[in-house]
Design a protein around this motif. Sequence first.
Motif, PDB file in Angstrom:
ATOM      1  N   LEU A 186      13.292 -14.764  -4.280  1.00  0.00           N
ATOM      2  CA  LEU A 186      12.582 -14.157  -3.157  1.00  0.00           C
ATOM      3  C   LEU A 186      11.235 -13.600  -3.608  1.00  0.00           C
ATOM      4  CD1 LEU A 186      12.520 -13.276  -0.216  1.00  0.00           C
ATOM      5  CD2 LEU A 186      13.794 -11.225  -0.856  1.00  0.00           C
ATOM      6  N   PHE A 187      11.201 -12.952  -4.783  1.00  0.00           N
ATOM      7  CA  PHE A 187       9.925 -12.474  -5.318  1.00  0.00           C
ATOM      8  C   PHE A 187       8.948 -13.629  -5.471  1.00  0.00           C
ATOM      9  CE2 PHE A 187      11.868  -8.609  -7.656  1.00  0.00           C
ATOM     10  CZ  PHE A 187      11.802  -7.882  -6.489  1.00  0.00           C
ATOM     11  N   THR A 188       9.411 -14.696  -6.120  1.00  0.00           N
ATOM     12  CA  THR A 188       8.535 -15.838  -6.381  1.00  0.00           C
ATOM     13  C   THR A 188       8.044 -16.455  -5.081  1.00  0.00           C
ATOM     14  OG1 THR A 188       9.809 -16.280  -8.396  1.00  0.00           O
ATOM     15  CG2 THR A 188       8.377 -18.035  -7.586  1.00  0.00           C
ATOM     16  N   SER A 189       8.939 -16.596  -4.108  1.00  0.00           N
ATOM     17  CA  SER A 189       8.565 -17.208  -2.837  1.00  0.00           C
ATOM     18  C   SER A 189       7.530 -16.365  -2.104  1.00  0.00           C
ATOM     19  CB  SER A 189       9.812 -17.391  -1.970  1.00  0.00           C
ATOM     20  OG  SER A 189       9.484 -17.972  -0.732  1.00  0.00           O
ATOM     21  N   LEU A 190       7.738 -15.058  -2.060  1.00  0.00           N
ATOM     22  CA  LEU A 190       6.784 -14.191  -1.362  1.00  0.00           C
ATOM     23  C   LEU A 190       5.417 -14.223  -2.022  1.00  0.00           C
ATOM     24  CD1 LEU A 190       8.996 -11.093  -0.483  1.00  0.00           C
ATOM     25  CD2 LEU A 190       7.987 -12.716   1.111  1.00  0.00           C
ATOM     26  N   ILE A 191       5.400 -14.137  -3.343  1.00  0.00           N
ATOM     27  CA  ILE A 191       4.112 -14.157  -4.043  1.00  0.00           C
ATOM     28  C   ILE A 191       3.414 -15.498  -3.833  1.00  0.00           C
ATOM     29  CG2 ILE A 191       3.021 -14.119  -6.324  1.00  0.00           C
ATOM     30  CD1 ILE A 191       5.193 -12.137  -7.176  1.00  0.00           C
ATOM     31  N   GLY A 192       4.188 -16.584  -3.939  1.00  0.00           N
ATOM     32  CA  GLY A 192       3.598 -17.917  -3.813  1.00  0.00           C
ATOM     33  C   GLY A 192       3.058 -18.220  -2.435  1.00  0.00           C
ATOM     34  N   CYS A 193       3.644 -17.628  -1.382  1.00  0.00           N
ATOM     35  CA  CYS A 193       3.138 -17.929  -0.042  1.00  0.00           C
ATOM     36  C   CYS A 193       2.134 -16.890   0.451  1.00  0.00           C
ATOM     37  CB  CYS A 193       4.292 -18.048   0.946  1.00  0.00           C
ATOM     38  SG  CYS A 193       5.184 -16.526   1.277  1.00  0.00           S
ATOM     39  N   LEU A 194       2.142 -15.692  -0.121  1.00  0.00           N
ATOM     40  CA  LEU A 194       1.220 -14.656   0.347  1.00  0.00           C
ATOM     41  C   LEU A 194      -0.160 -14.774  -0.287  1.00  0.00           C
ATOM     42  CD1 LEU A 194       3.499 -11.490   0.527  1.00  0.00           C
ATOM     43  CD2 LEU A 194       2.612 -12.851   2.404  1.00  0.00           C
ATOM     44  N   LEU A 195      -0.217 -15.140  -1.541  1.00  0.00           N
ATOM     45  CA  LEU A 195      -1.526 -15.244  -2.200  1.00  0.00           C
ATOM     46  C   LEU A 195      -2.427 -16.289  -1.526  1.00  0.00           C
ATOM     47  CD1 LEU A 195      -0.663 -14.828  -5.998  1.00  0.00           C
ATOM     48  CD2 LEU A 195      -1.735 -13.181  -4.441  1.00  0.00           C
ATOM     49  N   PRO A 196      -1.952 -17.516  -1.269  1.00  0.00           N
ATOM     50  CA  PRO A 196      -2.831 -18.464  -0.560  1.00  0.00           C
ATOM     51  C   PRO A 196      -3.246 -17.963   0.824  1.00  0.00           C
ATOM     52  CG  PRO A 196      -0.989 -19.625  -1.576  1.00  0.00           C
ATOM     53  CD  PRO A 196      -0.684 -18.171  -1.675  1.00  0.00           C
ATOM     54  N   ARG A 197      -2.334 -17.307   1.545  1.00  0.00           N
ATOM     55  CA  ARG A 197      -2.694 -16.782   2.863  1.00  0.00           C
ATOM     56  C   ARG A 197      -3.753 -15.700   2.748  1.00  0.00           C
ATOM     57  NH1 ARG A 197       2.421 -15.295   6.431  1.00  0.00           N
ATOM     58  NH2 ARG A 197       0.704 -14.695   7.799  1.00  0.00           N
ATOM     59  N   SER A 198      -3.677 -14.901   1.710  1.00  0.00           N
ATOM     60  CA  SER A 198      -4.688 -13.852   1.514  1.00  0.00           C
ATOM     61  C   SER A 198      -6.055 -14.467   1.236  1.00  0.00           C
ATOM     62  CB  SER A 198      -4.279 -12.932   0.357  1.00  0.00           C
ATOM     63  OG  SER A 198      -3.024 -12.326   0.610  1.00  0.00           O
ATOM     64  N   PHE A 199      -6.089 -15.491   0.371  1.00  0.00           N
ATOM     65  CA  PHE A 199      -7.361 -16.154   0.088  1.00  0.00           C
ATOM     66  C   PHE A 199      -7.912 -16.836   1.337  1.00  0.00           C
ATOM     67  CE2 PHE A 199      -5.556 -16.714  -4.430  1.00  0.00           C
ATOM     68  CZ  PHE A 199      -6.019 -15.467  -4.780  1.00  0.00           C
ATOM     69  N   ASP A 200      -7.015 -17.407   2.145  1.00  0.00           N
ATOM     70  CA  ASP A 200      -7.454 -18.057   3.373  1.00  0.00           C
ATOM     71  C   ASP A 200      -8.039 -17.039   4.352  1.00  0.00           C
ATOM     72  OD1 ASP A 200      -7.511 -20.486   5.115  1.00  0.00           O
ATOM     73  OD2 ASP A 200      -6.173 -19.251   6.338  1.00  0.00           O
ATOM     74  N   LEU A 201      -7.440 -15.839   4.430  1.00  0.00           N
ATOM     75  CA  LEU A 201      -7.986 -14.799   5.302  1.00  0.00           C
ATOM     76  C   LEU A 201      -9.365 -14.365   4.842  1.00  0.00           C
ATOM     77  CD1 LEU A 201      -7.691 -12.790   7.621  1.00  0.00           C
ATOM     78  CD2 LEU A 201      -6.518 -11.239   6.032  1.00  0.00           C
ATOM     79  N   VAL A 202      -9.565 -14.246   3.531  1.00  0.00           N
ATOM     80  CA  VAL A 202     -10.884 -13.871   3.016  1.00  0.00           C
ATOM     81  C   VAL A 202     -11.912 -14.928   3.400  1.00  0.00           C
ATOM     82  CG1 VAL A 202     -12.222 -13.480   0.906  1.00  0.00           C
ATOM     83  CG2 VAL A 202      -9.943 -12.482   1.138  1.00  0.00           C
TER      84      VAL A 202
ATOM     85  N   GLY B 149      -9.910  -9.737  16.393  1.00  0.00           N
ATOM     86  CA  GLY B 149      -8.458  -9.688  16.212  1.00  0.00           C
ATOM     87  C   GLY B 149      -7.996 -10.080  14.828  1.00  0.00           C
ATOM     88  N   TYR B 150      -8.882  -9.951  13.820  1.00  0.00           N
ATOM     89  CA  TYR B 150      -8.474 -10.272  12.450  1.00  0.00           C
ATOM     90  C   TYR B 150      -7.414  -9.298  11.938  1.00  0.00           C
ATOM     91  CZ  TYR B 150     -12.444 -13.468  12.264  1.00  0.00           C
ATOM     92  OH  TYR B 150     -13.314 -14.493  12.502  1.00  0.00           O
ATOM     93  N   LEU B 151      -7.317  -8.121  12.583  1.00  0.00           N
ATOM     94  CA  LEU B 151      -6.296  -7.165  12.164  1.00  0.00           C
ATOM     95  C   LEU B 151      -4.888  -7.732  12.348  1.00  0.00           C
ATOM     96  CD1 LEU B 151      -7.624  -3.725  13.469  1.00  0.00           C
ATOM     97  CD2 LEU B 151      -7.422  -4.498  11.097  1.00  0.00           C
ATOM     98  N   ARG B 152      -4.743  -8.701  13.226  1.00  0.00           N
ATOM     99  CA  ARG B 152      -3.427  -9.310  13.407  1.00  0.00           C
ATOM    100  C   ARG B 152      -2.962  -9.972  12.117  1.00  0.00           C
ATOM    101  NH1 ARG B 152      -0.378 -11.379  17.704  1.00  0.00           N
ATOM    102  NH2 ARG B 152       0.941 -13.138  17.130  1.00  0.00           N
ATOM    103  N   GLU B 153      -3.823 -10.784  11.534  1.00  0.00           N
ATOM    104  CA  GLU B 153      -3.465 -11.472  10.297  1.00  0.00           C
ATOM    105  C   GLU B 153      -3.410 -10.488   9.131  1.00  0.00           C
ATOM    106  OE1 GLU B 153      -2.311 -14.674   7.943  1.00  0.00           O
ATOM    107  OE2 GLU B 153      -2.434 -14.418  10.122  1.00  0.00           O
ATOM    108  N   ILE B 154      -4.323  -9.506   9.133  1.00  0.00           N
ATOM    109  CA  ILE B 154      -4.271  -8.482   8.080  1.00  0.00           C
ATOM    110  C   ILE B 154      -2.951  -7.730   8.146  1.00  0.00           C
ATOM    111  CG2 ILE B 154      -5.302  -6.317   7.287  1.00  0.00           C
ATOM    112  CD1 ILE B 154      -8.020  -7.423   8.147  1.00  0.00           C
ATOM    113  N   GLY B 155      -2.533  -7.338   9.362  1.00  0.00           N
ATOM    114  CA  GLY B 155      -1.261  -6.645   9.512  1.00  0.00           C
ATOM    115  C   GLY B 155      -0.090  -7.494   9.065  1.00  0.00           C
ATOM    116  N   ASN B 156      -0.135  -8.785   9.349  1.00  0.00           N
ATOM    117  CA  ASN B 156       0.936  -9.681   8.934  1.00  0.00           C
ATOM    118  C   ASN B 156       1.029  -9.746   7.413  1.00  0.00           C
ATOM    119  OD1 ASN B 156       2.151 -12.479   8.293  1.00  0.00           O
ATOM    120  ND2 ASN B 156       2.565 -12.234  10.470  1.00  0.00           N
TER     121      ASN B 156
END
Length: 565
Positions: A99-115, A180-187
Amino acid sequence: MIDPSAAPSSTYRKTILNRIVSPLRNAWRVLTSMRTALILLFLLAIAAIPGALLPQRSLNQANVTDFIAENGFVGEVYDQLQLFDVFSSWWFTAIYALLFTSLIGCLLPRSFDLVRQLRTPPPATPRNLARLPHSATLVTTASPQEASAAVERQLKRWRRSRRNGDGRVAGAIEISSERGYLREIGNIVFHFSLLGLLIAFAAGKFIYYEGMRVIIAEPESPAFCSTTPAAFDSFRAGLLVDGTDLHPFCFNVKDFTADYLPTGQVVMFRSNIDYTTDLSNTDPTTWDKYQLRVNHPLRIDDVRVYLQGHGFAPRFTVTFPNGEVRTDIQQWQPDELVTFLSSGILRFDPPAGMYPLLEDRRENQIVIQGLFAPTAQFDGKILSSRFPSMTDPAVAVDVYRGDTGLDSGQPQSIFSLDPELIESGALEREARVNLRPGQSTELPDGTTVTFDGAEEFANYQVSYDPAQNWVGIFAVSMVGGLVLSLMVTRRRIWARIATAEDGKTVVELGGLAKTDRAGWGREFDAIRDRLTDTMTLAPARTATDDEQLDGGTVIADGPEKDRNG
């Protein structure tokens, strides 16, 4: 020259390497997807269920042993599956790590995409705004520059980009805006907080410690000092705690009180204590004072002292034939948590002068075993309790003489006798009697057993878990991120300002939201209405759903405009 045989060999190596890497790459993609993370989180919740339903070794080894003895083969199978050590089992740890690995692996790309999204201008204006879920066409006598300035004033808090004459419609001013970028930031905050929460829980299991001490609430009780695990009645700690670096402090219990409803239901527990963190201060009169209550622990840095359960400790005095006296008090275990009918034992060694030989002393030990009722009720000679408060105490006891088994090397319970001692004849019953405070019974050899009354005892738990603060922080940020992701709508508004053939200015508006369940269309309508009020407009009209579907035209005090153009 190029060796022709080298090319097939290189291709073969690439094929073999691709066959090895491709499954690993695909497995990584599956593991780091949000769907997999949700499945693993669900599996983690399911895996924790046996830890709540079955006894755990980390909490009570005796309960685990009893469960295995009572259930035979089933208990052995459960033990092999580590169901009595759920939270330290290999399969629970594997789910946790995945679960740790999965969360890190899917959250980091989403964070870079939001930036990247935050650094990228809003998308260009679509060619046909009337096809959007929200659209309107306004006609005004204002100039295109004045109309565009009015639109930008209404969208001043939106991220905007403007194209003057170089958009998809030649000569028109196009404005793109997004909010409405706060939506993705909140997610993302929600999921990173979930990850942090899991890490804090895991880290806390390495550095925490927790001990429990039963203290009889009477003035003669000695002070308790948290300096070593040996000072506790029970103690458990994380892997990195060796017991040599406990937070030192002492407290002295002054009293204990419990409030009850007429039905016997507990309202509140209270205990007044004196405490100090200066172990060199041996004068309790100078210690700080605090009243412990349920859910109101004493906090000393990262250490908390909780007031938990309570019970009663009967006091007995044994007077031997030679006149020597032994008095002892011992907590008894509540068997009925409503009326606090309790059971337990007390052991007494005879005086050394009565039996010079050690073996004779062992065979003449006195044991008192029975029931205690804080508010006695007798049905004949059978004792029960009708209220948990100590208003009319009494005991029903058996008095035994013989070898209590303390010198055998076998562990003995402080609440009950080993039945084998009675069955083997090592202990013989010499009296069975009901006593109230001050009453006595005399044994055949002249020994007198007196019930002196009882005191209340309480469980005091000392807990150290610095990760708990981080758990609270991540829990709050999880809620905040969830609220943002649910309440904020990601939406876009486009405007195209162009000059019509009659010289008037036409303002086309279009709006789009990822979800309209929050009623975002009202915000679009409010912006349109404010534009109507701030510009000199001809009568405005908004496209109806039927018109949007059939590809008709919208006439707004101006020439007919082809909606498909």
